[in-house]
Design a protein around this motif. Structure first.
Motif, short mmCIF file in Angstrom:
data_model
loop_
_atom_site.label_atom_id
_atom_site.label_comp_id
_atom_site.label_asym_id
_atom_site.label_seq_id
_atom_site.Cartn_x
_atom_site.Cartn_y
_atom_site.Cartn_z
N PHE A 86 0.81 -1.21 0.00
CA PHE A 86 0.00 0.00 0.00
C PHE A 86 0.85 1.28 0.00
CE2 PHE A 86 -3.09 -2.97 2.10
CZ PHE A 86 -4.08 -2.91 1.12
N LYS A 89 -0.59 4.35 -1.49
CA LYS A 89 -1.91 4.75 -1.01
C LYS A 89 -1.81 5.34 0.40
CE LYS A 89 -4.27 1.29 -3.85
NZ LYS A 89 -5.29 0.21 -3.89
N LYS A 92 -0.96 3.43 3.84
CA LYS A 92 0.38 3.11 4.34
C LYS A 92 0.70 3.87 5.62
CE LYS A 92 3.37 6.57 2.26
NZ LYS A 92 4.62 6.83 1.54
N LYS A 137 -9.01 -5.32 2.98
CA LYS A 137 -8.86 -4.16 2.10
C LYS A 137 -8.20 -4.55 0.78
CE LYS A 137 -8.21 0.04 0.53
NZ LYS A 137 -9.28 0.66 -0.29
N TYR A 138 -7.19 -5.40 0.85
CA TYR A 138 -6.51 -5.88 -0.36
C TYR A 138 -7.48 -6.64 -1.26
CZ TYR A 138 -3.74 -9.23 -3.07
OH TYR A 138 -3.24 -10.03 -4.08
N ASP A 141 -9.91 -4.24 -2.89
CA ASP A 141 -9.29 -3.52 -4.01
C ASP A 141 -9.24 -4.37 -5.27
OD1 ASP A 141 -8.94 -1.35 -2.40
OD2 ASP A 141 -6.78 -1.57 -2.16
#
Length: 217
Positions: A86, A89, A92, A137-138, A141
């Protein structure tokens, strides 16, 4: 204890970790890469889980201190992997805060007595939950935010999937550790469930290794 005896007594998931380590070193020697510093991570992980844990268990009749140290080691590595992922983004900026919270919990809650009989599950559960939130979250995405990309050669996908399956399968067991380990039957069941969860985790490591690719210069 001889190396042969040690290998024969290793749980199946640790054998998978050793295979992943060997393949990661071979791939690295061929100029392939995947997750940041992954071969180095596996080297220390295998050393802790095979040699050090066995040595500690033989000499001190408990390996809880080594399990606590190993848990902290993997949590910090997981957080670093997602910090690297991240890095472009805003998320991080949150990951170092999560790592700092985990460090504080580890320092103040973990018993560093060499003969410690205390397995610090609360600190570990907090850390692994932080990681799971980043994994969610990953995955989000991948499905809804990022442009289409093939996940068949994505080391992070298999790495994340292994951690996620481990968490789902072992979370209830770890939370209820003291209660369900009071009898021999449930104690044996606990060990089996944890081994299954660790197999998912180790297969995630192996999947990440198999997806290492040669970088274009």
């Amino acid at each position: 204890m001889s190396l042969e005896t040690m290998l024969l007594n290793l749980p199946f998931y640790q054998l998978i970790n050793i295979c992943a380590l060997i393949l990661s070193v071979i791939n690295f020697s061929k100029g392939k890469s995947g997750l940041p510093f992954f071969p180095l991570f596996l080297i220390l992980l295998v050393f802790l889980e095979t040699y050090i844990k066995s040595y500690w268990n033989i000499h001190y009749k408990t390996n809880h201190l080594i399990l606590n140290i190993t848990a902290a080691y993997v949590i910090f590595y997981y957080l670093y992997v997602f910090y690297d992922h991240f890095k472009e983004k805003k998320l991080k900026n949150i990951i170092p805060v999560l790592a700092f919270i985990y460090i504080l919990l580890f320092i103040f809650r973990v018993d560093f007595d060499v003969k410690s009989l205390k397995l610090e599950k609360f600190t570990y559960l907090v850390g692994i939950t932080f990681v799971i939130l980043l994994i969610i979250k990953y995955f989000y995405d991948i499905l809804y935010v990022d442009h289409y990309r093939s996940i068949t050669k994505d080391s992070l996908f298999y790495f994340s999937l292994g951690i996620f399956l481990f968490y789902v399968s072992c979370f209830p067991t770890i939370v209820s550790f003291e209660k369900i380990s009071q009898t021999d039957f449930f104690s044996q069941l606990l060990v089996k469930l944890l081994h299954i969860g660790n197999i998912f985790l180790s297969l995630g490591y192996l999947g990440a290794v198999l997806c290492m690719t040669k970088q274009n210069k």
